[in-house]
Design an enzyme around this catalytic site. Sequence first.
Site, PDB file in Angstrom:
ATOM      1  N   ARG A 149      -5.490  -5.830  -4.391  1.00 30.01           N
ATOM      2  CA  ARG A 149      -4.938  -4.564  -4.887  1.00 30.01           C
ATOM      3  C   ARG A 149      -4.542  -4.623  -6.361  1.00 30.01           C
ATOM      4  NH1 ARG A 149      -3.467  -4.794   0.269  1.00 30.01           N
ATOM      5  NH2 ARG A 149      -1.497  -5.784  -0.233  1.00 30.01           N
TER       6      ARG A 149
ATOM      7  N   GLU B  78       3.750 -17.141   3.700  1.00 25.69           N
ATOM      8  CA  GLU B  78       4.768 -17.100   4.747  1.00 25.69           C
ATOM      9  C   GLU B  78       4.375 -18.064   5.883  1.00 25.69           C
ATOM     10  OE1 GLU B  78       5.464 -13.074   5.754  1.00 25.69           O
ATOM     11  OE2 GLU B  78       7.144 -13.597   7.045  1.00 25.69           O
TER      12      GLU B  78
HETATM   13  P1  AMP Z   1       4.370 -12.460  -2.727  1.00 24.13           P
HETATM   14  O1  AMP Z   1       3.469 -13.590  -3.137  1.00 24.13           O
HETATM   15  O2  AMP Z   1       5.272 -12.813  -1.591  1.00 24.13           O
HETATM   16  O3  AMP Z   1       5.134 -11.892  -3.927  1.00 24.13           O
HETATM   17  O4  AMP Z   1       3.448 -11.303  -2.150  1.00 24.13           O
HETATM   18  C1  AMP Z   1       2.787 -10.451  -3.008  1.00 24.13           C
HETATM   19  C2  AMP Z   1       1.405 -10.118  -2.527  1.00 24.13           C
HETATM   20  O5  AMP Z   1       1.363  -9.804  -1.142  1.00 24.13           O
HETATM   21  C3  AMP Z   1       0.887  -8.913  -3.276  1.00 24.13           C
HETATM   22  O6  AMP Z   1      -0.458  -9.166  -3.640  1.00 24.13           O
HETATM   23  C4  AMP Z   1       1.012  -7.768  -2.284  1.00 24.13           C
HETATM   24  O7  AMP Z   1      -0.126  -6.935  -2.345  1.00 24.13           O
HETATM   25  C5  AMP Z   1       1.139  -8.420  -0.926  1.00 24.13           C
HETATM   26  N1  AMP Z   1       2.302  -7.927  -0.154  1.00 24.13           N
HETATM   27  C6  AMP Z   1       3.361  -8.685   0.232  1.00 24.13           C
HETATM   28  N2  AMP Z   1       4.237  -7.977   0.946  1.00 24.13           N
HETATM   29  C7  AMP Z   1       3.753  -6.717   1.015  1.00 24.13           C
HETATM   30  C8  AMP Z   1       4.219  -5.478   1.597  1.00 24.13           C
HETATM   31  N3  AMP Z   1       5.379  -5.400   2.279  1.00 24.13           N
HETATM   32  N4  AMP Z   1       3.447  -4.369   1.455  1.00 24.13           N
HETATM   33  C9  AMP Z   1       2.293  -4.429   0.767  1.00 24.13           C
HETATM   34  N5  AMP Z   1       1.789  -5.558   0.194  1.00 24.13           N
HETATM   35  C10 AMP Z   1       2.513  -6.695   0.311  1.00 24.13           C
END
Ligand code: AMP
Length: 173
Positions: A61, A98
């Site tokens: 995205r 996660e």
């Molecule tokens: P992080 O590495 O934990 O910051 O996760 C970010 C990535 O995961 C981004 O590329 C987001 O598109 C996706 N992502 C994580 N959580 C969500 C959420 N609740 N809704 C949509 N996309 C998410």
Amino acid sequence: MKTADFSKIIRDVPDFPKKGILFKDITPLLQDAKAFHTCVEAFAAEFGKEHIDYIIGIESRGFIFSPVLAYKLGAGFVPVRKKGKLPWKTEQVAYELEYGEATLEIHQDAFQKGAKVAIIDDLLATGGTAEATAHLAEKLGAEVVKMAFLVELKFLKGRERLANYDIFSLIQY
Ligand code: AMP
């Protein structure tokens, strides 16, 4: 439409892609011409006159906004992709998800040493993806001058993890 109104059109989808995750679906914002326009202009305004050589987009995205911003700012666009998708020689970084681990890649010749780069993604959650992407850019000798997100999930404290970087988000939850 103002950025403050984005929360009215970003859709919450419970238990996607798995149970316990409240997914922020940005497709209603993208399909609304005025909202999409406001969003791109707001991103561009945050960059101001700061010189950026390359905008890095994170699959998948992140690819929606990064080429548009690169075009607007007169910068190049560089994709960071999931393992096995880029055809040329790559630099890799493994990072914790996660559950389990993932690997991101960038082309080794994506930019020259000292390039000023900015990272764009749709959403900042724990910050792991953005941090891994910044490490990739730094491995190639680039300087990460900004990170930009449409949505920030503040309760996951990604901003603390990315404390060494200049970050902004257009809407926070
Ligand atoms: P992080 O590495 O934990 O910051 O996760 C970010 C990535 O995961 C981004 O590329 C987001 O598109 C996706 N992502 C994580 N959580 C969500 C959420 N609740 N809704 C949509 N996309 C998410």
